[in-house]
Motif scaffolding. Sequence first.
Motif, PDB file in Angstrom:
ATOM      1  N   GLY A 106       1.607  22.492  -5.188  1.00 58.31           N
ATOM      2  CA  GLY A 106       0.883  21.826  -4.099  1.00 58.31           C
ATOM      3  C   GLY A 106       0.492  20.394  -4.463  1.00 58.31           C
ATOM      4  O   GLY A 106       0.614  19.481  -3.652  1.00 58.31           O
ATOM      5  N   LEU A 107       0.044  20.187  -5.697  1.00 59.96           N
ATOM      6  CA  LEU A 107      -0.324  18.827  -6.121  1.00 59.96           C
ATOM      7  C   LEU A 107       0.919  17.934  -6.167  1.00 59.96           C
ATOM      8  O   LEU A 107       0.851  16.756  -5.801  1.00 59.96           O
ATOM      9  CB  LEU A 107      -1.042  18.853  -7.470  1.00 59.96           C
ATOM     10  N   GLU A 136       3.712  18.385  -4.330  1.00 59.35           N
ATOM     11  CA  GLU A 136       4.276  18.254  -2.985  1.00 59.35           C
ATOM     12  C   GLU A 136       3.370  17.441  -2.057  1.00 59.35           C
ATOM     13  O   GLU A 136       3.855  16.611  -1.294  1.00 59.35           O
ATOM     14  CB  GLU A 136       4.456  19.672  -2.416  1.00 59.35           C
ATOM     15  N   PHE A 137       2.062  17.704  -2.118  1.00 63.57           N
ATOM     16  CA  PHE A 137       1.170  17.051  -1.164  1.00 63.57           C
ATOM     17  C   PHE A 137       0.500  15.795  -1.724  1.00 63.57           C
ATOM     18  O   PHE A 137       0.333  14.825  -1.025  1.00 63.57           O
ATOM     19  CB  PHE A 137       0.081  18.030  -0.682  1.00 63.57           C
ATOM     20  N   VAL A 138       0.101  15.830  -2.999  1.00 61.52           N
ATOM     21  CA  VAL A 138      -0.678  14.693  -3.511  1.00 61.52           C
ATOM     22  C   VAL A 138       0.223  13.664  -4.196  1.00 61.52           C
ATOM     23  O   VAL A 138       0.280  12.507  -3.777  1.00 61.52           O
ATOM     24  CB  VAL A 138      -1.818  15.163  -4.440  1.00 61.52           C
ATOM     25  N   ALA A 165       3.521  13.284  -4.263  1.00 60.13           N
ATOM     26  CA  ALA A 165       4.556  12.744  -3.367  1.00 60.13           C
ATOM     27  C   ALA A 165       3.933  11.782  -2.358  1.00 60.13           C
ATOM     28  O   ALA A 165       4.493  10.731  -2.058  1.00 60.13           O
ATOM     29  CB  ALA A 165       5.278  13.885  -2.652  1.00 60.13           C
ATOM     30  N   ASP A 166       2.759  12.130  -1.862  1.00 62.96           N
ATOM     31  CA  ASP A 166       2.084  11.285  -0.878  1.00 62.96           C
ATOM     32  C   ASP A 166       1.596   9.976  -1.505  1.00 62.96           C
ATOM     33  O   ASP A 166       1.753   8.900  -0.923  1.00 62.96           O
ATOM     34  CB  ASP A 166       0.909  12.071  -0.299  1.00 62.96           C
TER      35      ASP A 166
END
Lengths: 216, 216
Positions: free
Chosen positions: B189-190, B192-194, B196-197
């Motif tokens: 999640g870190l 994919e969401f953080v 990468a963002d």
Amino acid sequence: VTVAAPDSIPADVHADVMSATGEALRECGYAGLTMQEIADRAEKSKSLLHYHYDTKEGLLVAFLEHLVRRFDAKLDGTADAPPDERLADLIDLLLPDEDDEDWARLHRVLIELRAQAPHQEAFREQLNRNKAFLQRRLAETIEDGVEDGTFREVDPDRTARFVLSALDGARSARTTLGDADDVEAVRAGLAEFVLADLRRSGEGTERVDPAAGDDD
Amino acid sequence: VTVAAPDSIPADVHADVMSATGEALRECGYAGLTMQEIADRAEKSKSLLHYHYDTKEGLLVAFLEHLVRRFDAKLDGTADAPPDERLADLIDLLLPDEDDEDWARLHRVLIELRAQAPHQEAFREQLNRNKAFLQRRLAETIEDGVEDGTFREVDPDRTARFVLSALDGARSARTTLGDADDVEAVRAGLAEFVLADLRRSGEGTERVDPAAGDDD
């Protein structure tokens, strides 16, 4: 909110005992909790408590189950909203209201039960059931959003676990360390990084997807 | 890794006592820990321990401080890497290795200390210092990335708190509930969401920014 009782216990007795258990835990903590204290607050006899819940541990397991049933009952009204609103609502319901001292006192005790979980199988099993329930609710909501195109394609269960971990960390910081800034940081972080990202449904699939290599 | 000792304690004595404290905590847990147990394992006298650390609580506070100093020493080698690599490394270092039973046993005790924190000011203060240290390290790394253009504009402290909350939730699930899937979900999640963002530095500022309304 109406919360169902276990089949073997009269609903009104269970409701009184659960409410008394919550009060007693907030007032006395886990270490100071006795069956007598709960019996007095519920205006029941101690032997009645032992008859229905067996031991103090049994009663605490029933109380943990009661908490998750109560949470489930609160969610009933929101089932028709769009997935992104439901996800935002779930996140809000799982984050503490900063000024709610009752919440903080109850959650301090829940952290103590959690610290006992490695040594107390009955606590561990019920806490895992509660966690699985919350995970499923989050994952179903994310899955609905993926299906109706509100959200981009993600792994619902894994994303639910990630969201729940962040919420759990913030609750623990607020509860044990008295740090409420993490609650606001997690609220903002989930909006900024997760919800905003999930809503990018129409923007193609150029994002890094760590699961992409898992299919072979 | 070399870890500094408090000024008043000879470095070799402190190193032996800290290592013995870690062993004793993993073997006996928090409830079973005695100064005698630590003294025996360190091959020191109990009165020497009391002389240098005062009480058992004092020694545990020194041990918590030792843990964060040891973590700091581990990071020394990575200071020259680019910010996105340093952030990924920090996240990896803060997540448990699934098979590390020593890690799990030590962290079960740390959760017990944390559950005591609302009632034990000395634990709470040191745990807050440790948390502030990790937050600062994460925030500095994020800030470096924003400054050199690796990352988009974000609030470094708030993002650090969000990341740390997710890591903390995963550690707690692994430690108290035996659920290692959350560790992998948070790692993914870190990424994919953080991460990468954050790396979307060149793609404009059309993202939702919950802080935008806070300036007035």
